[in-house]
Write an enzyme that holds these catalytic residues in place. Sequence first.
Site, PDB file in Angstrom:
ATOM      1  N   SER A  17       0.768  -1.247   0.000  1.00 36.59           N
ATOM      2  CA  SER A  17       0.000   0.000   0.000  1.00 36.59           C
ATOM      3  C   SER A  17       0.796   1.292   0.000  1.00 36.59           C
ATOM      4  O   SER A  17       0.206   2.363  -0.026  1.00 36.59           O
ATOM      5  CB  SER A  17      -0.933  -0.018   1.212  1.00 36.59           C
ATOM      6  OG  SER A  17      -0.260  -0.511   2.353  1.00 36.59           O
ATOM      7  N   CYS A  18       2.104   1.244   0.024  1.00 36.00           N
ATOM      8  CA  CYS A  18       2.858   2.500   0.039  1.00 36.00           C
ATOM      9  C   CYS A  18       2.602   3.264  -1.264  1.00 36.00           C
ATOM     10  O   CYS A  18       2.816   2.716  -2.347  1.00 36.00           O
ATOM     11  CB  CYS A  18       4.346   2.225   0.201  1.00 36.00           C
ATOM     12  SG  CYS A  18       5.333   3.729   0.151  1.00 36.00           S
TER      13      CYS A  18
ATOM     14  N   ASN B  71      -3.101   2.646   4.970  1.00 37.89           N
ATOM     15  CA  ASN B  71      -1.849   3.301   4.635  1.00 37.89           C
ATOM     16  C   ASN B  71      -2.204   4.745   4.261  1.00 37.89           C
ATOM     17  O   ASN B  71      -3.351   5.159   4.384  1.00 37.89           O
ATOM     18  CB  ASN B  71      -1.149   2.547   3.488  1.00 37.89           C
ATOM     19  CG  ASN B  71       0.369   2.789   3.502  1.00 37.89           C
ATOM     20  OD1 ASN B  71       0.819   3.916   3.702  1.00 37.89           O
ATOM     21  ND2 ASN B  71       1.144   1.739   3.293  1.00 37.89           N
TER      22      ASN B  71
ATOM     23  N   CYS C  43     -24.679  32.572  25.963  1.00 38.73           N
ATOM     24  CA  CYS C  43     -24.465  33.290  24.698  1.00 38.73           C
ATOM     25  C   CYS C  43     -23.691  34.585  24.940  1.00 38.73           C
ATOM     26  O   CYS C  43     -24.003  35.343  25.848  1.00 38.73           O
ATOM     27  CB  CYS C  43     -25.807  33.596  24.042  1.00 38.73           C
ATOM     28  SG  CYS C  43     -25.661  34.570  22.516  1.00 38.73           S
TER      29      CYS C  43
ATOM     30  N   CYS D  36     -25.979  30.019   9.821  1.00 34.32           N
ATOM     31  CA  CYS D  36     -27.322  29.561   9.481  1.00 34.32           C
ATOM     32  C   CYS D  36     -27.807  30.231   8.194  1.00 34.32           C
ATOM     33  O   CYS D  36     -28.396  29.602   7.329  1.00 34.32           O
ATOM     34  CB  CYS D  36     -28.302  29.839  10.621  1.00 34.32           C
ATOM     35  SG  CYS D  36     -29.942  29.159  10.265  1.00 34.32           S
TER      36      CYS D  36
ATOM     37  N   CYS E 231     -36.385  26.412  10.561  1.00 31.48           N
ATOM     38  CA  CYS E 231     -35.293  25.541  11.044  1.00 31.48           C
ATOM     39  C   CYS E 231     -35.532  24.087  10.628  1.00 31.48           C
ATOM     40  O   CYS E 231     -36.629  23.555  10.815  1.00 31.48           O
ATOM     41  CB  CYS E 231     -35.181  25.627  12.567  1.00 31.48           C
ATOM     42  SG  CYS E 231     -33.877  24.570  13.249  1.00 31.48           S
TER      43      CYS E 231
END
Lengths: 410, 425
Positions: free
Chosen positions: B138-139, B203, B346, B356, B380
Site C-alpha cells: 500500500s505505500c 496506509n 451566549c 445559518c 429551522c
Amino acid sequence: MSTKYEKEAPSYTMTTVMEEAARCLLCHDAPCSKACPAGTDPARFIRSVRFRNLKGAAETIRENNAMGAICARVCPTEKYCELACSRTGIDCPIDIGGIQRFVTDYEEQEKMDILRKGDSNGLSIAIVGSGPAGLQTAATLLQKGYAVNIYEKNEKAGGYLRYGIPEYRLPDEIVDVEINRIVNLGAEIKYNVTIGKDVTMADLKADHDAVVVAVGASEAKMLPMFEGNPYVETAVDFLARVKEAKGDIDNIPASAVVVGGGDVAMDVATTLKRLDVKNVTDLVYEEFDEFKASKKELDATQKAGVTIVDGYVPTDVDGNTVTFKHRHLDSEMTIKTDLIILAVGQQVNTDNLGVDTDHGEVQHAGYKTDDEKVFFTGDIAQGDKTVVWAVRKGKEVAEEIDQALLGGNK
Amino acid sequence: MISKDLSVEFLGVHFENPFLLSSSPVDNCYEMCAKAFDEGWGGVVFKTIGPKHFKINEVSPRFDELTKEGTPFVGFKNMEQIAEHSLEENLHDLRHLKDDYPNKVVIASIMGTNEEDWETLAQLVTEAGADMIEMNLSCPQMTSHEMGSDVGTNPELVKKYCAAVKRGSDLPMMAKMTPNITDMVPAAKASMAGGADGIATINTVKSVANIDLDRKVGLPIVNGKSSISGFSGKAVKPIALRFLQQLRTAAGLEQLPISGIGGIETWQDAAEFILMGATTLQVTTSVMQYGYRIVEDMKNGLMHYMEDQHVEHLSELIGVANKNIVPAEDLDRDYKVYPKIDWDKCIGCGRCYISCFDGAHQAITWDIKTRRPSIDTSKCVGCHLCNLVCPVGAITTGEVVMKPGTKGNPEDVQIESSRLTHPVQ
C-alpha cells in the site's frame, strides 16, 4: 450571588484550556518541570491536557502535591515554572497555574479519588498545626502507611490558607475539599487544641512514634509606635475577620492606609478595594525595584485601584494621622485615615513545642531536633515561606521521619 | 496512577498493550524501536524491508504539512519509501530487538516486486525471529509500479503475493491495505483468500498538500518539482474509520482482525478505532510531531476509559460501534430536533446567525440591539450547524418534533450526543 470579595477570577473552559495548552511547546527536558520547589511536573500534566487525558493530568498533579488545587490558585508561578517557560522566547509563558486550576477542578467535578492510603505500618505520628506544611506531611505519611493525628489550635483546619488568603484568591470551599481528601485518607484532626495548654509535648510524644511541629508564622508583628492605637489593626486580624465574615463586615471605612509591601499587604489592600473602600493607600518601605510582593499580586493590586507609594516609612502617628518619610528623598507625607493596617511581617510562636527558633526559623538545615522523636517543618524550617515551599517541606519531613523510623522501608 | 490490563490477543500473538509504531520513519533501526519500547509501546511494525535488488534512493526534503489557523500538522505528507538500511542490517536489528525485548512484539513489514521476493523476505524475517509479518501492499510513493499501492489495488496480485508469503513463513500475517481505492473489501478478501490472517489499514492517502504560489510547484520542492505522495495524520482519521466500518460490515468479514491506522494521537482516537473493530493500533504521524512519549497518555487515558465503561479487557470494546453505523437509507428520517439557545452562555458573537444564513436555512433571527440570536422554527430544519460553530457551547439539542404525516413519539427518539447535547466547553 457572591460578593465582589468572594468572587474568584473565572476559570478556563474545556475550549479555552485547550487553547492555552496548545500554546505549550511540549519542550524536551522541560525547564518548567525543573523549576517547582514542590516537584510539580507541569510539562507532564500539560501534555496530558493537550492529548485530552484530563484524568491522567489530575493524577500527575495530585500524586505529587496534596495541595494541588490550592497551589494552582496561590502559587507565585511567575517566580518558578512560568519564569522557566520556553514559550517566553515567543511571547509570554504558559498560564501553568490556570491550567492546574482547571485540571484540579475537573478532578473534583469527576470525584476522582487519586491518593491511596498505604498499608498500615502500625506507627503513628502527631502533627502540630494544620497549615499547608502540616497537611502535606500528613498526606505523605498516610500514603506510606502511618496513622496521623493533627492538632490544630483553631476551630478550623488550614492555617493561613483558611484564615489568611482572601476568599477571591482562595475560596474556603477549595480549602475544605483539599482537607477532606486528607481526612478521607485517614488523618484525624483535633481542633481547638493548643499544645502546652490543652495537651503537652510530653503527651504527644508518649502517644505517638514521632511528633512534627508544623506551626507557621501565624502571629502578626507590631511596630512600637502603633501599639494600643484604636485605629490600627494587623493584617492577620483583618484578613481573618473579613474571610470569616465572607466580606460582610460592619463599619467599612471610607479610607484606609496599609503599611507593608509583601503579598500579605497586597491581599489586604485588594481586599479593602473589594469591600468598596474608596481610598486605599499602601505605603511600602521598599522601592518598586526591590519589591517583595510577587509581580502578579502587585499588578492585581494596582489594577484594583490601590495607590501604592514606594520607599516610605512611618515616622510618626497621632491617632488616625500617620506621617511617612521617604527613605532617600527629602519628602514627607501625612495621611489622615479611618483605618491603619499593618502588614509588616509575621512571627512564629514555638513556646512549649520543644523547637528553638531565632528570627522565626530553626537555625539549622533539615527537619530534625535534638530530640529524636521531634521533627519540625513549614515556616520554621529553612527555605521560603510560601505554600509551594510548605508542600516541599511537608514531603521532605515525611521522608525524613520514614527514614528515621523505618529506614525508608515499608 | 490508574493501572489496568491493556493487553490484547491479535492473530494469536499476545500484546501487552495495543499501541504499535507503524512501519514508517519512526521505527527505522534498533535504537528507535528500543527507545519506543522503553517508553511503553507494545510493539513495532519495523520499517518495511524490501528485496536486496531494489535500491532505495530518497529525495530531500521529503515532508510537508497541512495547517489550519494556528494548528500545525492537521495532516502530514511524506515522500519517504521503505527502509534504506541494507537487508542484513535490518535482519540484524530485528533479531536483536527480539533478543533484548522478548515481551514486546516485533512485526516485520516486508515488500517484494514478485512472488519470489515476497517468499524470500518472509523466510528471512521469520529466521530473524519476528513475531508476525505485515505485507506492505500500500505505500503510495514507491518508485516502482511493481510495489506499493499499485499492487494493493489489484486483488489478483494481492492474493498471489499473500500466498507467496505464506509459503515462505508460518508466522501470523496481516496485509496492509491502501485507502486509494473505492472499495477495500475485494482487496481484503483477496488477502484472506491468499492466506492473510488479518488486515492492517489504512496506509497513507495519495495527496498534493500545498502549492508554492511563487514557484507554482507542489511542496516539498525537490529541485523545482514535486510528486504525489502519502498523506496522514489527524485529517485522515475519518477516512480510516470509514474503511474499518466497511470491512467489518462486509459479508464474511464481520470478525475480521484489524490493526487500525490513521491519525491516532490521543486515547480518544484509539478508543474510536477499537470501537470500530481494531484490535491493535498503529501510529506514526503524531510520533513524528511529538515523540514516542505520546503513548503514555494514550495508555493512561484508555485505562480511565475502560474504568468509566466498567470494562476489564479491551476485547469487550472491539467493534462495538459497527452495528450502529448503518446505510443512509436505514436512518430514521421521521423527526427533526430543534436547537436550543442558552441565553446565559451566549456572548452575542453572531457566528450562528452567519452560518445559518449563509450555510443553512436562514432560520436564526438576529436582534441588532441585544445582539442575541433566536431560532425561527418555521424555517429551522434541525441541521445543528449553529451548534457546531458556537464558540461557547450555548447551543444544544432542544425539542424533538415528528414530521407531518409520520407516527411515533418524540420522546422515544434518541438524540443524546456528546457533541450536540453536551457540547464540550
